[in-house]
Write an enzyme that holds these catalytic residues in place. Structure first.
Site: not given
Ligand code: NOJ
Ligand code: CA
Length: 718
Positions: A195, A511
């Site tokens: 979104p 992540e």
């Molecule tokens: C997104 C990235 O995928 C992640 O690995 C990183 O820690 C953060 N951005 C901050 O730069």
């Molecule tokens: Ca990322």
């Protein structure tokens, strides 16, 4: 007799197709591409595999912003043909050597415009495992500068196939995959849209990203992507879901234009891989082969790397990247020496030393430290051009001391450059930033492009941004720096030409397990899609799946078993592998952590033993410069038992197998951290059946047996 009829039939068939049709066959003769011009001079092609069309007649061409387009009114000037066969050695890779064998056909076309003539070449390279073709504009008197309104390359499907897709989006690839029929994409699209981005950068209810994996109704595996995307916008595919025809859809620039071109120039290769089995898709080197050979003269400084990071604790929310509180200060006025620390800054001297001690004790090469530099407080979602300077450490990060400390312990620190999406700001500071790395002994940078691209209105995958990513790679190479860029454009095999591009994210990485979760089938699809263009910094190795134990206000669960996490070091090929979890979480399971310590990151041979996109992948790889093999298997949300035959091992040799498998009652939702480790001797004649829990997997290390191992029993899996 039978043979005679067969070749006679072939002769007649080729006689019939003579005329405008120009046919090109693959080296093994199983795949052919037919080029034709329609009555109004529109270029078309189709693709035939084992006598059956796999891409139906599809139009080729481009719409220009001004004047007559490059769509029709073409005549054939001449066709030239050639063949190529070489074997090359990648600096790092899944195999020590790669064969690049194709037949080529260049179709030179001419078109009248404004009382003049111009020429365009469509060059086809046909491999046993697929085709690459591109548009070329040779240097010519009357046609030099042009602006692309849209590329109109079609890929006409022959049935309502199954697609493994994520939405077309000019700014993010961080989506969960959907598996459905082509005719169902429109219906499923709203379920996966992000979104936050939907209004600006998602362009169509039937638009998807490449590499797009497809399984035809006949069970053939097609994969549509592009190779060597340089000085050109990234391609998406838009589906006409009535006729089942995909058409290219380029990422626009801030004005809505899609490409500024100056002849001589060419488009990237448009690729269609055609494979009889899913494992053959994973074996394919089509995208790498279509890229130019290595441009760097000296590559001795490039090396595969296993690393840990001061990272997961910020991603989960346990600690912060920033030294003070977010939005508490203004970078232009702040005096960092006097600013009040928030007490949760992870990149502080003591914590970084703790990670260095752990990483060096367990044989890692590098430690990534994010949040080492000033600027994070000032990054408040507002599109500011100047957030980071990439050279000023936070007051509690002693850059000289920590690098010296790391070097004294035999490891290096890994640099982090979050650009906050401001490409110009990064370019302004790049020379100083890379020089600082040289000064302190960093040889690898993880960069990132979170947020809307600055200059405002540009997109992550437009021609302008794509040129930036390559500029950063080239500048880094001058400084002998390896690059792992997150949120950059999806890779198209440029790591062959620039092997210091050791990784990209460009998909939903681990992540997201901390941001709410990812479907277990994700890791059974990525090798078919995202990994086709180059390695991914997926950041596996999470051992604590309940994230409330890491950060009290994080209620996410990692949708994976611990053995699934181990398997990813083998199934997700990358020369850069992270052990992403916290040292204290590894300390709870040191026997399983042994696999991450042992597993190689560079390979002389790779075999995909079994695979089905969306369901499972089993891969075996042999380390480069050694005799050990490693095997990994992952499954989706279904439990299953798969056979593993060790017939890839050297015949007559004994190996110590250590098998890390999900416990019988393991399950990604209820018991993700339950596993069993079994050790025993195997030879190339042995085979085992291995259980994988829901969201699970297995990992095996195979080490040639020495004298001391003689008393070990044969491997027996209970
Ligand atoms: C997104 C990235 O995928 C992640 O690995 C990183 O820690 C953060 N951005 C901050 O730069
Ligand atoms: Ca990322």
């Amino acid at each position: 007799m039978k043979k005679f009829f067969f070749s006679a039939a072939l002769l007649i068939a080729s006689a019939l197709s003579m005329g405008a049709v120009e046919t090109l066959n693959s080296p093994d003769g199983k795949l052919s591409v037919n080029f034709d011009l329609t009555a109004d001079g529109t270029p078309t092609y189709n693709l035939v595999y084992n006598g059956k069309e796999v891409v139906a007649t599809s139009r080729l061409g481009l719409e220009l912003k001004k004047g007559k387009s490059l769509l029709n009114d073409f005549s054939l000037v001449r066709t030239t043909r050639s063949s190529f066969d070489e074997t090359w050695e990648p600096v790092w890779g899944e195999t020590a050597t790669i064969r690049n064998n194709y037949n080529e056909m260049a179709v030179r076309l001419s078109q009248p415009f404004d009382g003049k003539m111009r020429e365009m070449i469509i060059r086809f390279r046909l491999y046993n495992d697929g085709v690459g073709f591109r548009y070329e504009w040779p240097e010519q008197k009357d046609f030099t500068y042009f602006v692309i309104k849209e590329e109109r390359t079609e890929f006409a499907m022959t049935g309502d196939h199954t697609a493994y897709w994520i939405p077309g989006d000019y700014d993010t690839q961080e989506y969960d995959y959907t598996v459905c029929r082509l005719s169902e994409i429109r219906k499923d699209m709203p379920k996966v849209l992000n979104p936050d981005n939907a209004s600006t950068s998602v362009f169509s209810p039937t638009g998807v990203q490449t590499a797009l994996q497809i399984k035809t109704v006949d069970g053939v595996y097609l994969n549509i992507h592009e190779a060597a995307c340089i000085n050109y916008a990234t391609m998406h595919l838009n589906l006409d879901d009535k006729n089942l025809v995909f058409t290219s859809w380029l990422t626009p620039d801030a004005r809505g234009d899609k490409g500024y071109m100056m002849a001589p120039c060419h488009s990237p290769w448009r690729t269609v891989m055609v494979a009889p089995t899913a494992t053959a898709v994973l074996d394919s080197k089509l995208i790498l082969n279509l890229n130019e050979p290595c441009k760097l003269k000296d590559t001795s400084w490039i090396h595969p790397t296993k690393y840990m990071g001061v990272w997961w604790e910020m991603i989960t929310g346990k600690s912060t990247w920033s030294y003070t509180d977010f939005n508490a200060v203004n970078l232009d006025s702040i005096d960092y020496k006097r600013a009040k620390p928030n007490g949760r800054h992870a990149a502080n001297n003591d914590n970084v030393k703790r990670y260095i001690d752990f990483a060096s004790a367990h044989g890692f090469d590098q430690l990534l430290v994010e949040g080492w530099n000033i600027g994070w407080e000032d990054w408040i979602g507002f599109e500011k051009d100047y957030v980071f300077d990439f050279v000023t450490p936070n007051p509690d990060f002693d850059i000289a001391m920590l690098n010296n400390y790391a070097h004294s312990k035999g490891i290096k620190l890994m640099m982090h450059h979050e650009t906050s999406g401001s490409l110009r700001n990064y370019e302004r500071h790049m020379e100083a930033a890379y020089s600082l790395m040289n000064k302190y002994g960093y040889d690898a940078v993880k960069s990132g492009y979170v947020g809307n691209i600055l200059p405002r209105g540009e997109y992550h995958y437009g021609q302008w941004a794509n040129n930036h990513y390559l500029y950063a790679i080239e500048q880094a190479a001058e400084h002998h720096i390896m690059v792992n860029a997150h949120e950059a454009t999806r890779p198209t095999g440029l790591c062959r030409t620039y092997p210091n591009l050791v990784g990209n994210e460009s998909a939903r990485g681990t992540e997201y397990q901390a941001f709410g979760g990812t479907m277990p089938h994700h890791v059974t699809i990525l090798p078919f899609t995202r990994l086709q263009g180059g390695p991914m910094d997926y950041t596996p190795g999470i051992f604590c799946m309940d994230l409330s134990k890491v950060a009290s206000d994080n209620s996410s669960k990692v949708n994976s078993t611990l053995c699934n996490q181990l398997a990813l070091y083998v199934t997700m090929y990358s020369p850069l592998q992270m052990a992403a979890d916290l040292p204290e979480n590894y300390e709870r399971y040191m026997d399983a952590f042994q696999f991450i310590k042992d597993v190689a990151v560079d390979w002389s041979d790779s075999r995909y033993l079994a695979a089905e996109p969306g369901e499972y992948i089993v891969a075996a790889r042999k380390e480069k410069g050694g005799e050990r093999w490693f095997v990994g298997g992952v499954t989706n949300g279904d439990a299953r038992t798969l056979p593993v035959a060790f017939d890839f091992l050297d015949a007559g040799k004994k190996y110590v197998a250590t098998v890390y498998a999900d416990a019988k009652d393991a399950d990604y939702q209820t018991a993700p951290e339950k596993y069993v480790i079994t050790k025993g001797l195997v030879t190339s004649k042995d085979a085992v059946k291995l259980f994988m829990a829901r969201g699970g997997g297995f990992a095996i290390s195979l080490v040639p047996a020495g004298e001391a191992d003689k008393k070990l029993k044969r491997l027996k899996i209970k």
